[in-house]
Write an enzyme that holds these catalytic residues in place. Structure first.
Site, PDB file in Angstrom:
ATOM      1  N   ARG A 180     -60.651  40.700  56.636  1.00 19.44           N
ATOM      2  CA  ARG A 180     -60.187  42.083  56.835  1.00 19.44           C
ATOM      3  C   ARG A 180     -61.001  42.740  57.943  1.00 19.44           C
ATOM      4  O   ARG A 180     -62.087  42.299  58.258  1.00 19.44           O
ATOM      5  CB  ARG A 180     -60.372  42.904  55.544  1.00 19.44           C
ATOM      6  CG  ARG A 180     -59.572  42.339  54.402  1.00 19.44           C
ATOM      7  CD  ARG A 180     -59.519  43.262  53.206  1.00 19.44           C
ATOM      8  NE  ARG A 180     -58.902  42.532  52.089  1.00 19.44           N
ATOM      9  CZ  ARG A 180     -59.584  41.884  51.154  1.00 19.44           C
ATOM     10  NH1 ARG A 180     -60.879  41.912  51.146  1.00 19.44           N
ATOM     11  NH2 ARG A 180     -58.950  41.222  50.208  1.00 19.44           N
ATOM     12  N   ALA A 237     -73.954  47.774  53.234  1.00 15.59           N
ATOM     13  CA  ALA A 237     -74.076  49.222  52.990  1.00 15.59           C
ATOM     14  C   ALA A 237     -75.354  49.592  52.239  1.00 15.59           C
ATOM     15  O   ALA A 237     -75.798  50.748  52.319  1.00 15.59           O
ATOM     16  CB  ALA A 237     -72.849  49.716  52.238  1.00 15.59           C
ATOM     17  N   HIS A 270     -77.448  43.360  61.547  1.00 14.26           N
ATOM     18  CA  HIS A 270     -76.075  43.828  61.343  1.00 14.26           C
ATOM     19  C   HIS A 270     -75.164  43.189  62.378  1.00 14.26           C
ATOM     20  O   HIS A 270     -75.554  43.030  63.544  1.00 14.26           O
ATOM     21  CB  HIS A 270     -75.974  45.353  61.482  1.00 14.26           C
ATOM     22  CG  HIS A 270     -76.824  46.058  60.490  1.00 14.26           C
ATOM     23  ND1 HIS A 270     -76.495  46.145  59.164  1.00 14.26           N
ATOM     24  CD2 HIS A 270     -78.028  46.669  60.632  1.00 14.26           C
ATOM     25  CE1 HIS A 270     -77.448  46.790  58.530  1.00 14.26           C
ATOM     26  NE2 HIS A 270     -78.396  47.106  59.399  1.00 14.26           N
ATOM     27  N   PRO A 306     -73.460  43.329  50.085  1.00 16.63           N
ATOM     28  CA  PRO A 306     -72.120  43.557  49.569  1.00 16.63           C
ATOM     29  C   PRO A 306     -71.008  43.523  50.615  1.00 16.63           C
ATOM     30  O   PRO A 306     -71.173  44.031  51.725  1.00 16.63           O
ATOM     31  CB  PRO A 306     -72.206  44.952  48.943  1.00 16.63           C
ATOM     32  CG  PRO A 306     -73.398  45.585  49.554  1.00 16.63           C
ATOM     33  CD  PRO A 306     -74.358  44.468  49.848  1.00 16.63           C
ATOM     34  N   ASN A 307     -69.924  42.909  50.208  1.00 15.22           N
ATOM     35  CA  ASN A 307     -68.661  42.821  50.957  1.00 15.22           C
ATOM     36  C   ASN A 307     -68.699  41.832  52.116  1.00 15.22           C
ATOM     37  O   ASN A 307     -67.656  41.553  52.705  1.00 15.22           O
ATOM     38  CB  ASN A 307     -68.219  44.211  51.460  1.00 15.22           C
ATOM     39  CG  ASN A 307     -67.950  45.155  50.312  1.00 15.22           C
ATOM     40  OD1 ASN A 307     -67.194  44.811  49.402  1.00 15.22           O
ATOM     41  ND2 ASN A 307     -68.585  46.305  50.300  1.00 15.22           N
ATOM     42  N   GLU A 364     -84.129  43.109  59.975  1.00 18.24           N
ATOM     43  CA  GLU A 364     -82.869  43.755  59.582  1.00 18.24           C
ATOM     44  C   GLU A 364     -81.787  43.321  60.564  1.00 18.24           C
ATOM     45  O   GLU A 364     -81.984  43.344  61.781  1.00 18.24           O
ATOM     46  CB  GLU A 364     -83.032  45.278  59.630  1.00 18.24           C
ATOM     47  CG  GLU A 364     -81.726  45.999  59.329  1.00 18.24           C
ATOM     48  CD  GLU A 364     -81.874  47.517  59.379  1.00 18.24           C
ATOM     49  OE1 GLU A 364     -82.998  48.035  59.235  1.00 18.24           O
ATOM     50  OE2 GLU A 364     -80.836  48.186  59.557  1.00 18.24           O
ATOM     51  N   ASN A 399     -79.108  41.012  56.145  1.00 19.74           N
ATOM     52  CA  ASN A 399     -77.988  41.915  56.401  1.00 19.74           C
ATOM     53  C   ASN A 399     -77.634  42.526  55.047  1.00 19.74           C
ATOM     54  O   ASN A 399     -76.895  41.920  54.259  1.00 19.74           O
ATOM     55  CB  ASN A 399     -76.787  41.190  57.010  1.00 19.74           C
ATOM     56  CG  ASN A 399     -75.674  42.174  57.353  1.00 19.74           C
ATOM     57  OD1 ASN A 399     -75.717  43.340  56.943  1.00 19.74           O
ATOM     58  ND2 ASN A 399     -74.683  41.721  58.099  1.00 19.74           N
ATOM     59  N   TYR A 428     -65.469  43.608  62.451  1.00 18.13           N
ATOM     60  CA  TYR A 428     -66.401  42.559  62.040  1.00 18.13           C
ATOM     61  C   TYR A 428     -66.055  41.169  62.586  1.00 18.13           C
ATOM     62  O   TYR A 428     -66.763  40.211  62.292  1.00 18.13           O
ATOM     63  CB  TYR A 428     -66.493  42.508  60.513  1.00 18.13           C
ATOM     64  CG  TYR A 428     -67.032  43.792  59.923  1.00 18.13           C
ATOM     65  CD1 TYR A 428     -68.333  44.199  60.190  1.00 18.13           C
ATOM     66  CD2 TYR A 428     -66.238  44.606  59.114  1.00 18.13           C
ATOM     67  CE1 TYR A 428     -68.834  45.380  59.677  1.00 18.13           C
ATOM     68  CE2 TYR A 428     -66.737  45.791  58.588  1.00 18.13           C
ATOM     69  CZ  TYR A 428     -68.027  46.169  58.872  1.00 18.13           C
ATOM     70  OH  TYR A 428     -68.526  47.335  58.366  1.00 18.13           O
ATOM     71  N   ARG A 463     -71.640  53.893  65.225  1.00 18.72           N
ATOM     72  CA  ARG A 463     -70.651  54.159  64.170  1.00 18.72           C
ATOM     73  C   ARG A 463     -70.964  55.485  63.451  1.00 18.72           C
ATOM     74  O   ARG A 463     -71.614  56.356  64.013  1.00 18.72           O
ATOM     75  CB  ARG A 463     -70.623  52.957  63.215  1.00 18.72           C
ATOM     76  CG  ARG A 463     -70.237  51.655  63.948  1.00 18.72           C
ATOM     77  CD  ARG A 463     -70.156  50.465  63.011  1.00 18.72           C
ATOM     78  NE  ARG A 463     -69.075  50.637  62.045  1.00 18.72           N
ATOM     79  CZ  ARG A 463     -68.946  49.894  60.943  1.00 18.72           C
ATOM     80  NH1 ARG A 463     -69.818  48.928  60.683  1.00 18.72           N
ATOM     81  NH2 ARG A 463     -67.938  50.100  60.110  1.00 18.72           N
TER      82      ARG A 463
HETATM   83  O1  CA2 Z   1     -72.423  45.534  60.643  1.00 24.16           O
HETATM   84  C1  CA2 Z   1     -72.900  45.064  59.610  1.00 24.16           C
HETATM   85  O2  CA2 Z   1     -73.293  43.893  59.507  1.00 24.16           O
HETATM   86  C2  CA2 Z   1     -72.970  45.929  58.341  1.00 24.16           C
HETATM   87  O3  CA2 Z   1     -74.135  45.573  57.608  1.00 24.16           O
HETATM   88  C3  CA2 Z   1     -71.727  45.621  57.545  1.00 24.16           C
HETATM   89  C4  CA2 Z   1     -71.578  46.495  56.297  1.00 24.16           C
HETATM   90  C5  CA2 Z   1     -71.720  47.971  56.658  1.00 24.16           C
HETATM   91  O4  CA2 Z   1     -71.691  48.753  55.481  1.00 24.16           O
HETATM   92  C6  CA2 Z   1     -73.008  48.242  57.412  1.00 24.16           C
HETATM   93  O5  CA2 Z   1     -73.053  49.610  57.747  1.00 24.16           O
HETATM   94  C7  CA2 Z   1     -73.070  47.413  58.680  1.00 24.16           C
HETATM   95  C8  CA2 Z   1     -70.197  46.303  55.671  1.00 24.16           C
HETATM   96  C9  CA2 Z   1     -69.833  44.895  55.395  1.00 24.16           C
HETATM   97  C10 CA2 Z   1     -68.392  44.889  54.991  1.00 24.16           C
HETATM   98  O6  CA2 Z   1     -67.832  43.703  55.436  1.00 24.16           O
HETATM   99  C11 CA2 Z   1     -66.474  43.635  55.433  1.00 24.16           C
HETATM  100  C12 CA2 Z   1     -65.952  42.495  55.961  1.00 24.16           C
HETATM  101  C13 CA2 Z   1     -64.594  42.351  56.008  1.00 24.16           C
HETATM  102  C14 CA2 Z   1     -63.764  43.339  55.526  1.00 24.16           C
HETATM  103  C15 CA2 Z   1     -64.315  44.488  54.995  1.00 24.16           C
HETATM  104  C16 CA2 Z   1     -65.675  44.622  54.941  1.00 24.16           C
END
Ligand code: CA2
Length: 145
Positions: A18, A77, A100, A10-11, A98, A74, A23, A107
């Site tokens: 963003r 969340a 990230h 997700p996301n 896994e 990946n 990221y 974090r």
């Molecule tokens: O660091 C990573 O790859 C994560 O899997 C990214 C997830 C986060 O919940 C994990 O703890 C670590 C979040 C991805 C959200 O991606 C976004 C990208 C752009 C703007 C907002 C969110």
């Protein structure tokens, strides 16, 4: 030829649009292109997929059985919450890495727990988009070793 499924949760479709301080500015389409180029270089087939829906990710893991030799995940969340994804990975008995972008251990505390890690070969985190290529190399090494 070995075949790897790279699965994104997700996301991650919002990457590059963003929170660039966390990221980076690379989009998921950029990462997919880099993975496909790298796959050619190391002689691997790759399928790249993203979903915001837990059940769709579970279905995708199930479908990998008999189609792919390994999974790079990946889970976003869902890493920190999803027993369903952990069970799906355990059920298909494929090697999984896994992944990230960010260093989740530097974090918030809630990002330190991973259900995926319990069934993964190993974890790559904190190397941004390069982590996808590192995971592909690690999977290739594992499958040919
Ligand atoms: O660091 C990573 O790859 C994560 O899997 C990214 C997830 C986060 O919940 C994990 O703890 C670590 C979040 C991805 C959200 O991606 C976004 C990208 C752009 C703007 C907002 C969110």
């Amino acid at each position: 030829m070995t075949s790897v499924l790279i699965l994104n949760g997700p996301n991650l479709n919002l990457l590059g649009t963003r929170q660039p301080e966390v990221y980076g500015t690379t989009t998921l389409a950029d990462i997919e292109a880099r993975c496909k180029k790298h796959a050619e270089a190391i002689g691997t087939e790759v399928e790249f997929f993203q979903s915001n829906h837990e059940g769709v990710l579970v279905d995708s893991i199930h479908a990998a059985r008999g189609t792919h030799d390994g999974i790079i995940l990946n889970a976003g969340a869902y890493t920190h919450t999803s027993i369903a994804l952990m069970d799906a990975l355990a059920s298909v008995e494929l090697p999984a890495i896994e992944l990230h972008l960010s260093n989740v251990h530097a974090r918030e505390d809630f990002r330190h727990r991973s259900y995926i890690a319990k069934v993964a070969l190993g974890i790559i985190c904190g190397f941004g988009a390069d982590g996808y290529l590192l995971a592909m190399d690690a999977m290739k090494q594992h499958l040919s070793g």
